[in-house]
Design an enzyme around this catalytic site. Structure first.
Site, PDB file in Angstrom:
ATOM      1  N   HIS A  19       0.840  -1.204   0.000  1.00  0.00           N
ATOM      2  CA  HIS A  19       0.000   0.000   0.000  1.00  0.00           C
ATOM      3  C   HIS A  19       0.878   1.258   0.000  1.00  0.00           C
ATOM      4  CE1 HIS A  19      -3.086  -2.672   2.170  1.00  0.00           C
ATOM      5  NE2 HIS A  19      -3.614  -2.401   0.981  1.00  0.00           N
ATOM      6  N   LYS A  43     -15.871  -7.123   4.407  1.00  0.00           N
ATOM      7  CA  LYS A  43     -14.910  -7.839   5.250  1.00  0.00           C
ATOM      8  C   LYS A  43     -15.168  -7.490   6.712  1.00  0.00           C
ATOM      9  CE  LYS A  43     -11.471  -6.778   1.722  1.00  0.00           C
ATOM     10  NZ  LYS A  43     -10.255  -6.003   1.477  1.00  0.00           N
ATOM     11  N   ARG A  93      -2.234  -5.909  -8.205  1.00  0.00           N
ATOM     12  CA  ARG A  93      -1.115  -6.791  -7.887  1.00  0.00           C
ATOM     13  C   ARG A  93      -0.932  -7.859  -8.947  1.00  0.00           C
ATOM     14  NH1 ARG A  93      -3.408  -8.276  -2.155  1.00  0.00           N
ATOM     15  NH2 ARG A  93      -5.088  -8.605  -3.604  1.00  0.00           N
ATOM     16  N   SER A 131      -3.257  -8.044   2.689  1.00  0.00           N
ATOM     17  CA  SER A 131      -3.538  -7.911   4.118  1.00  0.00           C
ATOM     18  C   SER A 131      -4.031  -9.222   4.705  1.00  0.00           C
ATOM     19  CB  SER A 131      -4.568  -6.797   4.340  1.00  0.00           C
ATOM     20  OG  SER A 131      -4.037  -5.555   3.956  1.00  0.00           O
TER      21      SER A 131
END
Length: 166
Positions: A19, A43, A93, A131
């Protein structure tokens, strides 16, 4: 000339070196980067919103250009409009990220045509970071020091160790 400001939204649960790499890349393109820490998410975060904001603030403090960290509770495009921002930064990514991010960008464009999405790719050494993986490594007692800043590592160990032993 108007200031060029970009919004980099996310849950940042927790913020990673990946990040931070995206924020640094965005700083080369924009005068200011607002890191928007999202309250609402599908989430279930490990950290409450205030703690995620605090950890992001600690993590970006040493960056060379202007970065603001703000929590938000709305649609990302509505938050961007509220701040007068016309660019949203999204990190990619891998190819697997692209489909979701592309769909999100198109939906945002439909809702707010004046706001552009800018995709940035992190350095190769951070391309695999997520994460979720970092939290799993920490839950199982592994070191995450090469993935997250020191304050984040400490918070993860304190929080996940407490949850793991309960």
């Amino acid at each position: 000339m108007a200031s060029r400001i970009a919004l980099y939204p996310g849950t940042f649960d927790p913020i990673t070196f990946g990040h931070l790499d995206i924020i640094e890349r965005a700083q080369t393109l924009f005068d200011e980067v607002v890191v928007g820490v999202a309250a609402q998410s599908t989430k279930v975060p490990v950290f409450p919103l205030a703690e995620r904001v605090r950890l992001v603030e600690l993590s970006v403090a040493a960056l060379p250009h202007r970065v603001r960290v703000l929590p938000f509770h709305a649609l990302t495009v509505d938050f961007a409009k509220e701040l007068g921002i016309h660019a949203i930064i999204r990190g990619l990514r891998a190819v697997s990220d692209f489909e979701f991010e592309f769909q999100l960008a198109l939906m945002n464009r439909k809702i707010a045509p004046a706001i552009e999405t800018v995709f940035l790719v992190p350095r190769d050494s951070f391309i695999y970071l997520s994460s979720s993986l970092i939290k799993e490594i920490c839950r199982l007692g592994g070191s995450v020091s090469c993935f997250v800043p020191k304050p984040v590592e400490e918070a993860l160990h304190n929080t996940l160790a407490a949850k793991f032993t309960d």
